[in-house]
Design a protein around this motif. Structure first.
Motif, PDB file in Angstrom:
ATOM      1  N   ALA A  30       0.826  -1.226   0.000  1.00  0.00           N
ATOM      2  CA  ALA A  30       0.000   0.000   0.000  1.00  0.00           C
ATOM      3  C   ALA A  30       0.852   1.264   0.000  1.00  0.00           C
ATOM      4  CB  ALA A  30      -0.897  -0.006   1.236  1.00  0.00           C
ATOM      5  N   GLN A  31       2.159   1.114   0.219  1.00  0.00           N
ATOM      6  CA  GLN A  31       2.952   2.315   0.509  1.00  0.00           C
ATOM      7  C   GLN A  31       3.174   3.243  -0.685  1.00  0.00           C
ATOM      8  OE1 GLN A  31       3.351   3.484   3.316  1.00  0.00           O
ATOM      9  NE2 GLN A  31       3.156   1.754   4.726  1.00  0.00           N
ATOM     10  N   GLU A  32       3.289   2.669  -1.884  1.00  0.00           N
ATOM     11  CA  GLU A  32       3.529   3.570  -3.025  1.00  0.00           C
ATOM     12  C   GLU A  32       2.378   4.576  -3.164  1.00  0.00           C
ATOM     13  OE1 GLU A  32       4.318   1.722  -6.851  1.00  0.00           O
ATOM     14  OE2 GLU A  32       3.826   3.612  -7.860  1.00  0.00           O
ATOM     15  N   ASP A  33       1.148   4.061  -3.112  1.00  0.00           N
ATOM     16  CA  ASP A  33      -0.016   4.956  -3.225  1.00  0.00           C
ATOM     17  C   ASP A  33      -0.107   5.897  -2.028  1.00  0.00           C
ATOM     18  OD1 ASP A  33      -0.657   3.799  -5.581  1.00  0.00           O
ATOM     19  OD2 ASP A  33      -2.257   2.513  -4.778  1.00  0.00           O
ATOM     20  N   ALA A  34       0.199   5.348  -0.838  1.00  0.00           N
ATOM     21  CA  ALA A  34       0.103   6.181   0.370  1.00  0.00           C
ATOM     22  C   ALA A  34       1.113   7.333   0.303  1.00  0.00           C
ATOM     23  CB  ALA A  34       0.344   5.325   1.613  1.00  0.00           C
ATOM     24  N   VAL A  35       2.333   7.024  -0.118  1.00  0.00           N
ATOM     25  CA  VAL A  35       3.364   8.077  -0.204  1.00  0.00           C
ATOM     26  C   VAL A  35       2.974   9.099  -1.274  1.00  0.00           C
ATOM     27  CG1 VAL A  35       5.802   8.553  -0.773  1.00  0.00           C
ATOM     28  CG2 VAL A  35       5.224   6.616   0.696  1.00  0.00           C
ATOM     29  N   ALA A  36       2.426   8.608  -2.394  1.00  0.00           N
ATOM     30  CA  ALA A  36       2.001   9.520  -3.467  1.00  0.00           C
ATOM     31  C   ALA A  36       0.951  10.493  -2.937  1.00  0.00           C
ATOM     32  CB  ALA A  36       1.455   8.727  -4.649  1.00  0.00           C
ATOM     33  N   GLU A  37       0.003   9.952  -2.169  1.00  0.00           N
ATOM     34  CA  GLU A  37      -1.055  10.791  -1.600  1.00  0.00           C
ATOM     35  C   GLU A  37      -0.458  11.781  -0.588  1.00  0.00           C
ATOM     36  OE1 GLU A  37      -3.992  11.187  -2.473  1.00  0.00           O
ATOM     37  OE2 GLU A  37      -5.080  12.045  -0.766  1.00  0.00           O
ATOM     38  N   ALA A  38       0.464  11.293   0.225  1.00  0.00           N
ATOM     39  CA  ALA A  38       1.099  12.168   1.223  1.00  0.00           C
ATOM     40  C   ALA A  38       1.828  13.323   0.531  1.00  0.00           C
ATOM     41  CB  ALA A  38       2.071  11.363   2.086  1.00  0.00           C
ATOM     42  N   LEU A  39       2.568  13.014  -0.535  1.00  0.00           N
ATOM     43  CA  LEU A  39       3.306  14.073  -1.251  1.00  0.00           C
ATOM     44  C   LEU A  39       2.330  15.077  -1.861  1.00  0.00           C
ATOM     45  CD1 LEU A  39       6.079  11.910  -2.978  1.00  0.00           C
ATOM     46  CD2 LEU A  39       6.437  13.622  -1.175  1.00  0.00           C
ATOM     47  N   ILE A  67       7.859  16.254  -7.973  1.00  0.00           N
ATOM     48  CA  ILE A  67       8.470  17.201  -7.023  1.00  0.00           C
ATOM     49  C   ILE A  67       9.992  17.011  -7.091  1.00  0.00           C
ATOM     50  CG2 ILE A  67       8.659  17.828  -4.560  1.00  0.00           C
ATOM     51  CD1 ILE A  67       5.792  16.518  -4.279  1.00  0.00           C
ATOM     52  N   PRO A  68      10.753  18.107  -7.179  1.00  0.00           N
ATOM     53  CA  PRO A  68      12.205  17.947  -7.252  1.00  0.00           C
ATOM     54  C   PRO A  68      12.746  17.189  -6.040  1.00  0.00           C
ATOM     55  CG  PRO A  68      11.571  20.258  -7.556  1.00  0.00           C
ATOM     56  CD  PRO A  68      10.332  19.514  -7.184  1.00  0.00           C
ATOM     57  N   ARG A  69      13.708  16.328  -6.275  1.00  0.00           N
ATOM     58  CA  ARG A  69      14.329  15.552  -5.194  1.00  0.00           C
ATOM     59  C   ARG A  69      14.791  16.467  -4.047  1.00  0.00           C
ATOM     60  NH1 ARG A  69      15.857  13.871  -1.324  1.00  0.00           N
ATOM     61  NH2 ARG A  69      17.422  12.297  -0.804  1.00  0.00           N
TER      62      ARG A  69
END
Ligand code: NDP
Length: 314
Positions: A30-39, A67-69
């Motif tokens: 679930a983390q890829e989607d969760a991190v995308a949402e958080a960003l 988003i730039p690194r």
């Protein structure tokens, strides 16, 4: 960080760390989607670790975000099977590769306890962990070289006791930028917090919601910290929930970049809104909730006496 408008704390390196970070332990898929949402919602501080297996998912979400690194603060952690000084750079390189980046904002030694060297990160169920013989001071000295080479902008530790930290400070050259450990209103550790302040070490609280995490057996038979009436009462004054008050308590104390992970979009948003300050009288009320209760202590499994000199030793 550019574009990040909420609280940031200065580290002893001069860099800034956003007060609310996004944790990625558990629910790997679930983390890829969760991190995308958080960003998308504005988080710019992501917390991962080699053992979580979430570094590739974090990389995908960061890349997709556009988003730039340089605008994102990324922390990852060295796992216990890579403590041998000859293994530290290799482990860091593997994390850099999975995170698709050429530097880490922060690299933490996940635990002071070494496991035997090798690819096996965790023994299979019922297997005993074989402790390694590396000394965390030597491990940390190998991490110091990663600062010199530019692979890590800052280094630090996690889950150290006061005695372990004091020894590290005496025998190494770089003062850890951050110490990440369990801290929440049921385990407030004021003396330990003051010790960090005196040494210029920033505290990142983990498990800021205490016994919210289902994995912690201890605390299962008591009410959830975030539903504690004292927290919800204080929250009414600010139009915030008990969970948000727990986050604000850490931020107001200035020693925390707290890490409330969630895979639920509404909670991701709500947690980000826990970035506000409490009045002094409310901080005192939250301080009074201390139960010296630690929920995360793998001493038996890891064969190491963690937190021996700290509150809440299980
Ligand atoms: P938390 O206190 O952050 O609790 C997370 C749990 O709370 C999840 O089960 C989540 O479930 C739920 N949750 C999140 N937000 C809310 C909310 N607003 N209301 C109600 N429930 C909520 O603890 P963790 O122990 O998971 O720690 C957070 C992070 O800290 C980890 O992801 C990791 O990055 C780091 N950590 C580091 C450790 C270390 O050794 N250095 C050890 C432990 C954690 P759901 O997803 O269903 O919303």
């Amino acid at each position: 960080l550019v574009g990040y408008t909420k609280t940031q704390f200065a580290l002893n390196t001069g860099a800034e760390i956003p007060a609310i970070g996004f944790g990625t332990w558990q629910d790997k898929e679930a983390q890829e989607d969760a991190v995308a949402e958080a960003l998308r919602l504005g988080y710019r501080h992501i917390d991962t670790a080699r053992i979580y297996g979430t570094e590739p998912g974090v990389a995908k979400a960061v890349n997709k975000s556009g988003i730039p690194r340089s605008d994102i603060f990324i922390t990852t952690k060295l796992w216990n099977n890579s403590h041998h000084p000859d293994d530290v750079e290799k482990a860091c390189d593997a994390s850099l590769k999975d995170l698709q980046t050429d530097y880490l904002d922060l690299y933490l030694m996940h635990w002071p306890s070494p496991f035997a060297r090798g690819d096996k990160m965790m023994p299979k169920k019922d297997d005993k962990i074989i402790p390694g013989d590396s000394d965390y001071v030597d491990t940390y000295k190998a991490m110091e070289k990663l600062v010199a080479s530019g692979k890590c902008r800052a280094i630090g530790v996690s889950n150290f006791s006061k005695a372990e930290l004091e020894r590290l400070l005496k025998e190494t050259s770089i003062v850890p930028a951050v110490h990440q450990f369990e801290m929440h209103p049921y385990l407030s550790q004021p003396d330990f917090a003051a010790f960090h302040k005196s040494k210029g070490i920033h505290i990142t609280q983990y498990s800021p919601f205490g016994n919210q995490n289902e994995i912690y057996d201890k605390g299962k038979n008591m009410g959830k910290l975030i539903d504690d009436p004292a927290l919800t009462d204080i929250g009414r004054k600010y139009g915030k929930s008990g969970a948000q008050v727990a986050l604000a308590w850490g931020i107001t104390n200035g020693h925390s970049a707290v890490i409330p992970k969630s895979k639920t979009p509404a909670r991701i948003k709500a947690n980000f809104e826990g970035d506000f300050k409490l009045d002094a009288e409310d901080v005192k009320k939250v301080d009074a909730l201390d139960k010296k209760m630690r929920f995360n202590d793998p001493s038996e499994t890891f064969r190491w006496n963690f937190y021996a000199d700290l509150d809440g030793k299980n």
